[in-house]
Design a protein around this motif. Structure first.
Motif, PDB file in Angstrom:
ATOM      1  N   GLU A  12      54.896  40.170  38.713  1.00 27.90           N
ATOM      2  CA  GLU A  12      56.358  40.119  38.633  1.00 27.90           C
ATOM      3  C   GLU A  12      56.863  38.710  38.945  1.00 27.90           C
ATOM      4  O   GLU A  12      57.763  38.189  38.281  1.00 27.90           O
ATOM      5  N   ALA A  13      56.258  38.080  39.973  1.00 25.24           N
ATOM      6  CA  ALA A  13      56.662  36.720  40.335  1.00 25.24           C
ATOM      7  C   ALA A  13      56.327  35.744  39.211  1.00 25.24           C
ATOM      8  O   ALA A  13      57.081  34.798  38.938  1.00 25.24           O
ATOM      9  N   ALA A  14      55.186  35.961  38.552  1.00 27.50           N
ATOM     10  CA  ALA A  14      54.750  35.073  37.466  1.00 27.50           C
ATOM     11  C   ALA A  14      55.681  35.144  36.267  1.00 27.50           C
ATOM     12  O   ALA A  14      55.743  34.203  35.468  1.00 27.50           O
ATOM     13  N   GLU A  15      56.422  36.228  36.135  1.00 28.69           N
ATOM     14  CA  GLU A  15      57.375  36.348  35.034  1.00 28.69           C
ATOM     15  C   GLU A  15      58.635  35.535  35.294  1.00 28.69           C
ATOM     16  O   GLU A  15      59.416  35.279  34.368  1.00 28.69           O
ATOM     17  N   ARG A  16      58.812  35.115  36.555  1.00 28.69           N
ATOM     18  CA  ARG A  16      60.036  34.379  36.916  1.00 28.69           C
ATOM     19  C   ARG A  16      59.770  32.931  37.297  1.00 28.69           C
ATOM     20  O   ARG A  16      60.662  32.086  37.179  1.00 28.69           O
ATOM     21  N   PHE A  17      58.544  32.657  37.798  1.00 29.27           N
ATOM     22  CA  PHE A  17      58.258  31.318  38.310  1.00 29.27           C
ATOM     23  C   PHE A  17      56.959  30.776  37.724  1.00 29.27           C
ATOM     24  O   PHE A  17      56.040  31.535  37.411  1.00 29.27           O
ATOM     25  N   GLY A  18      56.897  29.456  37.633  1.00 33.01           N
ATOM     26  CA  GLY A  18      55.707  28.821  37.079  1.00 33.01           C
ATOM     27  C   GLY A  18      54.610  28.601  38.097  1.00 33.01           C
ATOM     28  O   GLY A  18      53.451  28.356  37.729  1.00 33.01           O
ATOM     29  N   HIS A  19      54.966  28.682  39.391  1.00 30.96           N
ATOM     30  CA  HIS A  19      54.001  28.405  40.446  1.00 30.96           C
ATOM     31  C   HIS A  19      54.174  29.427  41.571  1.00 30.96           C
ATOM     32  O   HIS A  19      55.299  29.690  42.009  1.00 30.96           O
ATOM     33  N   ILE A  20      53.076  29.976  42.048  1.00 37.74           N
ATOM     34  CA  ILE A  20      53.099  31.015  43.083  1.00 37.74           C
ATOM     35  C   ILE A  20      52.138  30.616  44.192  1.00 37.74           C
ATOM     36  O   ILE A  20      50.997  30.230  43.931  1.00 37.74           O
ATOM     37  N   ILE A  21      52.617  30.706  45.445  1.00 32.49           N
ATOM     38  CA  ILE A  21      51.802  30.324  46.597  1.00 32.49           C
ATOM     39  C   ILE A  21      51.410  31.573  47.372  1.00 32.49           C
ATOM     40  O   ILE A  21      52.268  32.349  47.804  1.00 32.49           O
ATOM     41  N   MET A  22      50.116  31.778  47.546  1.00 34.16           N
ATOM     42  CA  MET A  22      49.570  32.893  48.315  1.00 34.16           C
ATOM     43  C   MET A  22      48.750  32.329  49.470  1.00 34.16           C
ATOM     44  O   MET A  22      48.148  31.257  49.339  1.00 34.16           O
ATOM     45  N   SER A  23      48.713  33.049  50.599  1.00 35.81           N
ATOM     46  CA  SER A  23      48.010  32.505  51.754  1.00 35.81           C
ATOM     47  C   SER A  23      47.416  33.590  52.652  1.00 35.81           C
ATOM     48  O   SER A  23      48.058  34.610  52.906  1.00 35.81           O
ATOM     49  N   ASP A  24      46.196  33.355  53.088  1.00 37.18           N
ATOM     50  CA  ASP A  24      45.585  34.149  54.157  1.00 37.18           C
ATOM     51  C   ASP A  24      44.337  33.429  54.640  1.00 37.18           C
ATOM     52  O   ASP A  24      43.488  33.030  53.838  1.00 37.18           O
ATOM     53  N   GLU A  25      44.220  33.262  55.964  1.00 37.07           N
ATOM     54  CA  GLU A  25      43.163  32.422  56.507  1.00 37.07           C
ATOM     55  C   GLU A  25      41.778  33.046  56.531  1.00 37.07           C
ATOM     56  O   GLU A  25      40.782  32.338  56.698  1.00 37.07           O
ATOM     57  N   VAL A  26      41.675  34.365  56.384  1.00 38.65           N
ATOM     58  CA  VAL A  26      40.359  34.987  56.468  1.00 38.65           C
ATOM     59  C   VAL A  26      39.631  35.011  55.124  1.00 38.65           C
ATOM     60  O   VAL A  26      38.497  35.463  55.036  1.00 38.65           O
ATOM     61  N   LEU A  27      40.280  34.511  54.080  1.00 34.31           N
ATOM     62  CA  LEU A  27      39.663  34.574  52.762  1.00 34.31           C
ATOM     63  C   LEU A  27      38.449  33.658  52.645  1.00 34.31           C
ATOM     64  O   LEU A  27      37.541  33.928  51.860  1.00 34.31           O
ATOM     65  N   TRP A  28      38.431  32.560  53.419  1.00 36.88           N
ATOM     66  CA  TRP A  28      37.238  31.701  53.404  1.00 36.88           C
ATOM     67  C   TRP A  28      36.021  32.492  53.872  1.00 36.88           C
ATOM     68  O   TRP A  28      34.960  32.469  53.246  1.00 36.88           O
ATOM     69  N   ALA A  29      36.170  33.202  54.983  1.00 35.79           N
ATOM     70  CA  ALA A  29      35.058  33.996  55.509  1.00 35.79           C
ATOM     71  C   ALA A  29      34.743  35.170  54.587  1.00 35.79           C
ATOM     72  O   ALA A  29      33.575  35.481  54.338  1.00 35.79           O
ATOM     73  N   ALA A  30      35.776  35.823  54.055  1.00 31.77           N
ATOM     74  CA  ALA A  30      35.559  36.958  53.156  1.00 31.77           C
ATOM     75  C   ALA A  30      34.800  36.523  51.909  1.00 31.77           C
ATOM     76  O   ALA A  30      34.018  37.285  51.341  1.00 31.77           O
ATOM     77  N   GLY A  31      35.021  35.282  51.492  1.00 38.01           N
ATOM     78  CA  GLY A  31      34.381  34.783  50.287  1.00 38.01           C
ATOM     79  C   GLY A  31      32.881  34.650  50.381  1.00 38.01           C
ATOM     80  O   GLY A  31      32.197  34.459  49.363  1.00 38.01           O
ATOM     81  N   ALA A  32      32.331  34.747  51.601  1.00 37.00           N
ATOM     82  CA  ALA A  32      30.878  34.676  51.762  1.00 37.00           C
ATOM     83  C   ALA A  32      30.203  35.986  51.377  1.00 37.00           C
ATOM     84  O   ALA A  32      28.975  36.036  51.243  1.00 37.00           O
ATOM     85  N   GLN A  33      30.987  37.044  51.188  1.00 34.59           N
ATOM     86  CA  GLN A  33      30.428  38.345  50.836  1.00 34.59           C
ATOM     87  C   GLN A  33      30.141  38.406  49.333  1.00 34.59           C
ATOM     88  O   GLN A  33      30.952  37.985  48.515  1.00 34.59           O
ATOM     89  N   ASP A  34      28.976  38.927  49.016  1.00 25.74           N
ATOM     90  CA  ASP A  34      28.618  39.090  47.604  1.00 25.74           C
ATOM     91  C   ASP A  34      29.609  40.013  46.910  1.00 25.74           C
ATOM     92  O   ASP A  34      29.899  41.111  47.393  1.00 25.74           O
ATOM     93  N   GLY A  35      30.119  39.561  45.797  1.00 27.47           N
ATOM     94  CA  GLY A  35      31.045  40.372  45.013  1.00 27.47           C
ATOM     95  C   GLY A  35      32.507  40.036  45.236  1.00 27.47           C
ATOM     96  O   GLY A  35      33.364  40.429  44.432  1.00 27.47           O
ATOM     97  N   PHE A  36      32.814  39.314  46.323  1.00 28.50           N
ATOM     98  CA  PHE A  36      34.217  39.040  46.648  1.00 28.50           C
ATOM     99  C   PHE A  36      34.897  38.221  45.558  1.00 28.50           C
ATOM    100  O   PHE A  36      35.914  38.637  44.995  1.00 28.50           O
ATOM    101  N   TRP A  37      34.352  37.046  45.258  1.00 28.00           N
ATOM    102  CA  TRP A  37      35.033  36.177  44.306  1.00 28.00           C
ATOM    103  C   TRP A  37      34.988  36.743  42.888  1.00 28.00           C
ATOM    104  O   TRP A  37      35.897  36.501  42.092  1.00 28.00           O
ATOM    105  N   GLU A  38      33.952  37.512  42.575  1.00 29.00           N
ATOM    106  CA  GLU A  38      33.932  38.168  41.272  1.00 29.00           C
ATOM    107  C   GLU A  38      35.161  39.066  41.112  1.00 29.00           C
ATOM    108  O   GLU A  38      35.858  39.012  40.095  1.00 29.00           O
ATOM    109  N   ARG A  39      35.389  39.890  42.114  1.00 31.57           N
ATOM    110  CA  ARG A  39      36.500  40.851  42.040  1.00 31.57           C
ATOM    111  C   ARG A  39      37.851  40.146  42.109  1.00 31.57           C
ATOM    112  O   ARG A  39      38.788  40.500  41.374  1.00 31.57           O
ATOM    113  N   VAL A  40      37.973  39.159  42.981  1.00 30.90           N
ATOM    114  CA  VAL A  40      39.252  38.471  43.161  1.00 30.90           C
ATOM    115  C   VAL A  40      39.640  37.692  41.905  1.00 30.90           C
ATOM    116  O   VAL A  40      40.772  37.783  41.422  1.00 30.90           O
ATOM    117  N   THR A  41      38.709  36.890  41.373  1.00 32.69           N
ATOM    118  CA  THR A  41      39.041  36.110  40.177  1.00 32.69           C
ATOM    119  C   THR A  41      39.314  37.013  38.982  1.00 32.69           C
ATOM    120  O   THR A  41      40.155  36.698  38.142  1.00 32.69           O
TER     121      THR A  41
END
Length: 399
Positions: free
Chosen positions: A77-106
């Protein structure tokens, strides 16, 4: 196509300040064709600024799982109104070490129809190890290991990877190196000497006089002795039970007047000796140099430029340790006293409510008795007796 800037931490790199800053300036961001969307749901003990936390539910089948789809719906919904969207969460670096995380997220971002770029701040590994140990002692899982044992065992790297080169290359395999913006968490490397200016620069913006800043929270320094006391408390097996609340965490927070225990105040002592610190960092030198060359395009291969201020290694002083132990014990007594008074007030209020209900029930019982008496009198009145006789006579004639 809109671009999503996903700020993935790391922890202890000013993420809380950034996550307070973004919602405060949402209108200004919107005028510049940027948005920091707010989610229609909340997570316990998390502010609105952590709007990307739903991504940690990538393999979750619990009651929270529906938030995955809801989160991406908000982004779409935000992408339909704005050209740039900022998302944030500090635990995603650690979560990204799990197999399958970045596959699902991307895959999630791809299906939403947006371009994904990553923003990550990196802090010296020795400082991260000290902060991570400190946090784990004060919070869950109620760590009882001493710092030297903790570092030697290397268990912290299972929950917070410190080999930044490997972590970045893992992400790059899904989004490409050119779509990752790496910043060193050092004041001297911040654009204009400001974390906020630096972060805005990382997402393609400039800090202007329009922006407002979150109130700076000054943390009362938590004595190292208290961290040691909490570590010793954690050695009690019954206290480490998952069902037992982290009682002393709250006691310490209130006793020392802290807003929160997650923030790490500046310390006057370290957990490494100078020799241990140097030896620890030598392990990461090749990887840090790789990050500097490949992700920051520095021919020098220098990721961190500031040398840490030499700090004496923490050695407990028995007298001071005893004083802090007494203070924590006194704080626990005050905490229990206040809780007891709160419970007593609640019990008193409940008793008053019970008394009111009993009085109401008694009044209703009295009214019911009066109504029954009236019905009996009416039933036995002359008209009703005559009506019953007439009814019986008709029944007899019918037979």
């Amino acid at each position: 196509m809109s671009t999503v800037y996903l700020h993935i931490g790391t922890a202890k790199t000013g993420t809380t300040a950034i996550q307070r800053f973004l919602p405060m300036n949402r209108e200004i961001l919107n005028r510049g064709d940027y948005d920091h969307p707010l989610m229609p749901f909340h997570f316990p003990r998390m502010g609105d600024g952590r709007n990307a936390h739903f991504l940690t539910l990538w393999n979750d089948d619990s009651k929270w799982a529906k938030r995955w789809d809801k989160g991406f719906a908000v982004i779409k919904e935000a992408a339909e109104r704005f050209g740039h969207i900022i998302m944030s969460d500090e635990v995603l670096w650690a979560a990204g070490a799990q197999d399958g995380f970045w596959e699902r997220v991307t895959d999630g971002f791809s299906k939403t129809g947006v371009e994904l770029k990553i923003v990550v701040y990196l802090r010296r590994q020795d400082e991260m190890a000290e902060s991570h140990w400190n946090q784990m002692v004060k919070g869950k899982p109620k760590l009882s290991q001493g710092f030297s044992e903790f570092v030697t065992a290397g268990e912290y790297e299972a929950s917070f990877p410190l080999e930044y080169d490997k972590g970045l290359d893992r992400i790059a395999s899904f989004v490409g190196k050119d779509n990752i913006t790496v910043r060193a968490y050092e004041a001297g490397q911040f654009k204009e000497g400001s974390l906020f200016a630096d972060f805005l620069d990382a997402v393609g913006l400039s800090l202007t006089d329009e922006y407002v800043f979150p109130e700076h929270v000054v943390n009362t320094r938590l004595p190292e002795n208290v961290v040691e006391i909490k570590r010793l408390i954690n050695t009690v097996d019954s206290y480490k039970d998952a069902e037992v609340p982290n009682y002393f965490r709250e006691v310490i927070r209130q006793t020392y007047g802290l807003e929160m225990l997650n923030e790490i105040p500046k310390h006057k002592v370290g957990r490494f000796s100078a020799e241990e610190r140097q030896s620890f960092m030598e392990r990461f030198e090749p990887g840090n140099a790789y990050v500097a060359r490949e992700y920051l395009h520095r021919a020098t291969g220098r990721l961190f430029e500031e040398e840490p201020k030499p700090l004496p290694k923490y050695e407990p002083d028995e007298k001071e340790l005893m004083q802090d132990a007494v203070r924590v014990l006194a704080g626990a007594s005050v905490y229990e006293y206040r809780k007891r008074r709160e419970l007593e007030a609640q019990v008193l209020k409940l008793n008053e409510q019970m008394d009111a209900l009993e009085r109401r029930a008694a009044e209703q019982s009295s009214q019911m008795k009066k109504l029954k008496k009236q019905m009996d009198e009416l039933f036995n009145s002359a008209p009703f007796r005559a009506l019953r006789k007439l009814k019986k006579s008709k029944e007899d004639d019918a037979d």
